[in-house]
Scaffold this motif. Structure first.
Motif, short mmCIF file in Angstrom:
data_model
loop_
_atom_site.label_atom_id
_atom_site.label_comp_id
_atom_site.label_asym_id
_atom_site.label_seq_id
_atom_site.Cartn_x
_atom_site.Cartn_y
_atom_site.Cartn_z
N THR A 45 40.08 47.37 38.52
CA THR A 45 39.18 48.25 37.77
C THR A 45 39.70 49.67 37.57
OG1 THR A 45 37.99 49.15 39.69
CG2 THR A 45 37.19 47.05 38.82
N THR A 161 30.59 41.90 42.94
CA THR A 161 31.08 41.93 41.56
C THR A 161 30.50 43.09 40.75
OG1 THR A 161 29.40 40.45 40.66
CG2 THR A 161 31.35 39.41 41.58
N ALA A 263 34.46 51.63 31.71
CA ALA A 263 33.89 50.46 32.38
C ALA A 263 34.92 49.83 33.30
CB ALA A 263 33.42 49.44 31.37
N ILE A 267 40.29 47.50 30.59
CA ILE A 267 39.75 47.43 29.22
C ILE A 267 40.29 48.61 28.40
CG2 ILE A 267 37.64 47.54 27.81
CD1 ILE A 267 36.11 46.23 30.12
O1 UT7 Z 1 30.05 48.87 31.03
C1 UT7 Z 1 29.45 47.73 30.51
C2 UT7 Z 1 30.43 46.70 30.30
N1 UT7 Z 1 30.95 46.19 31.54
C3 UT7 Z 1 32.21 45.86 31.58
O2 UT7 Z 1 32.90 46.10 30.64
C4 UT7 Z 1 32.74 45.17 32.81
C5 UT7 Z 1 33.59 44.01 32.40
N2 UT7 Z 1 34.10 43.19 33.48
C6 UT7 Z 1 34.95 43.64 34.43
O3 UT7 Z 1 35.25 44.82 34.49
C7 UT7 Z 1 35.58 42.63 35.33
O4 UT7 Z 1 35.27 41.34 34.89
C8 UT7 Z 1 35.19 42.75 36.82
C9 UT7 Z 1 35.76 44.04 37.41
C10 UT7 Z 1 33.69 42.73 36.97
C11 UT7 Z 1 35.78 41.59 37.62
O5 UT7 Z 1 37.17 41.54 37.44
P1 UT7 Z 1 37.90 40.17 37.02
O6 UT7 Z 1 39.33 40.44 37.00
O7 UT7 Z 1 37.26 39.69 35.74
O8 UT7 Z 1 37.57 39.25 38.23
P2 UT7 Z 1 36.88 37.82 38.21
O9 UT7 Z 1 35.42 37.95 37.98
O10 UT7 Z 1 37.67 36.90 37.33
O11 UT7 Z 1 37.11 37.37 39.68
C12 UT7 Z 1 38.41 37.05 40.20
C13 UT7 Z 1 38.29 36.74 41.67
C14 UT7 Z 1 37.17 35.78 42.00
O12 UT7 Z 1 37.58 34.97 43.09
P3 UT7 Z 1 38.12 33.48 42.83
O13 UT7 Z 1 36.98 32.76 42.16
O14 UT7 Z 1 39.32 33.64 41.95
O15 UT7 Z 1 38.41 33.02 44.21
C15 UT7 Z 1 36.05 36.67 42.45
O16 UT7 Z 1 35.15 36.05 43.33
O17 UT7 Z 1 37.99 37.95 42.37
C16 UT7 Z 1 36.81 37.76 43.16
N3 UT7 Z 1 36.10 39.03 43.23
C17 UT7 Z 1 36.38 39.97 44.14
N4 UT7 Z 1 37.29 40.00 45.13
C18 UT7 Z 1 37.33 41.12 45.89
C19 UT7 Z 1 35.10 39.48 42.43
N5 UT7 Z 1 34.73 40.69 42.83
C20 UT7 Z 1 35.50 41.02 43.88
C21 UT7 Z 1 35.59 42.15 44.71
N6 UT7 Z 1 36.52 42.15 45.70
N7 UT7 Z 1 34.79 43.23 44.55
#
Ligand code: UT7
Length: 334
Positions: A45, A161, A263, A267
């Protein structure tokens, strides 16, 4: 009406203010609260820390009032001359009545009317269109637009998350008729509600009124399907930014600054890459504040105010719940 003779006023930003609370919520502190790591948060992030309004007796209006008062004192503005106050927020103090009305009274803007605007992370971007339109129509002369959110009031601090992303803050800008010829130039806004459940607070509205079920299921907290939002945000922020640059004859050389919603640093990087923008042209402060929702754009303006010079070509872009998104072009007026 003789359109030839109708003078079109240009709206300009003429003053800025900002406020972030003192309490720092670092990645290290979050490591003790949920299963996460500083390394994961920073690499996924770009966030190192965010600010939290830890005093539970204070709400979004506190952030908004502080930001407005900062602007008023810097500009030496008489609050009685303000015509309209708009507060962009998704965390109003209370559901009914408008936070903006309370803020307006507290800052002494006794001659202004006021209302809230809800477009989530695009709230401030959308609000700029509204403020600029009021000015260029000639209807009002001083419109105070505030973006403020106490995101910590809707974040579930057991959900790794979302709790790592959001922070609290407020920013304010004043729109007035331009005296320099610079100001609001163009906007390209969109929305699409078909995926609204990908980023939402499900309960507390008319679809899921507060009940035992909504409380037990945590439906009053913010939830997002991060991956879906991420993909949309990257594609659409790039699309609208490209479009606004193209139709205003801007390229990676002539654009001075891109001011993107904060965000996720990835991005922002993806958008900048697609537009071939160099690092110096893309304003970023996400590492210190996280995502403050409606406050990200005015806080960027406030933090980087000293960088801007008259005539600088700025492009703003944001993407948020709704989905709502867009890009706007403005030339800096002071
Ligand atoms: O402002 C309004 C608009 N909002 C946005 O634009 C936010 C958009 N989304 C994001 O910024 C990202 O999707 C996040 C930062 C929320 C998440 O990043 P990501 O790279 O998309 O991660 P992911 O959801 O694909 O998760 C990857 C892995 C998962 O584990 P597995 O399933 O691969 O084992 C998650 O469970 O990372 C895990 N994970 C975490 N690990 C450590 C998710 N959150 C965390 C965390 N710490 N905080």
């Amino acid at each position: 009406m003789d359109l030839e003779k109708k003078k079109v006023l240009k709206a300009a930003i003429t003053a800025l203010g900002g406020y972030i609370p003192d309490t720092i919520l670092s990645n290290q502190k979050l490591e003790q609260m949920v299963d996460t790591s500083d390394e994961w948060i920073q690499s996924r992030t770009g966030i190192k820390e965010r600010r939290i309004l830890s005093d539970n007796s204070k709400a979004t209006s506190f952030l908004a009032i502080k930001a407005a008062q900062d602007l008023i004192s810097k500009k030496k503005l008489d609050p009685k001359t303000i015509d309209l106050v708009i507060v962009a927020t998704i965390t109003p103090d209370i559901h009914v009545a408008a936070t903006a009305a309370y803020v307006t009274s507290r800052i002494g803007a006794v001659n202004a009317f006021a209302y809230d605007l809800n477009a989530a992370c695009s709230g401030f971007l959308y609000g700029m269109s509204t403020a600029a339109a009021y000015i260029s129509s000639g209807r009002y002369k001083k419109v105070l637009l505030i973006g403020a959110d106490k995101m910590s009031s809707i974040v579930d601090y057991t959900d790794r998350t979302t709790c790592i992303i959001f922070g609290d803050g407020g920013g304010a800008v004043l729109f007035e008729p331009s005296s320099s010829g610079y100001g609001w130039e163009d906007e390209y806004y969109r929305s699409n509600g078909t995926d609204r459940m990908s980023l939402r607070i499900k309960a507390g509205g008319s679809l899921f009124p507060t009940s035992q079920e909504t409380l037990e299921n945590g439906w009053h907290n913010i939830y997002q399907d991060g991956k879906t939002v991420f993909k949309y945000a990257v594609a659409e922020m790039s699309n609208v930014t490209e479009e606004i640059m193209k139709r205003n004859g801007l390229d990676e050389q002539s654009l001075d600054y891109l001011i993107p919603h904060q965000a996720n640093k990835r991005i922002i990087d993806a958008t900048s890459k697609r537009l071939a923008l160099s690092k110096e042209k893309v304003l970023v402060n996400i590492e210190h504040y996280g995502n403050t929702t409606a406050a990200t754009l005015p806080l960027l303006l406030n933090d980087y105010e000293n960088k801007f010079t008259k005539g600088d070509k700025l492009v703003f872009t944001a993407f948020g719940a709704g989905f709502t998104w867009g890009a706007a072009h403005l030339t800096w007026a002071y």
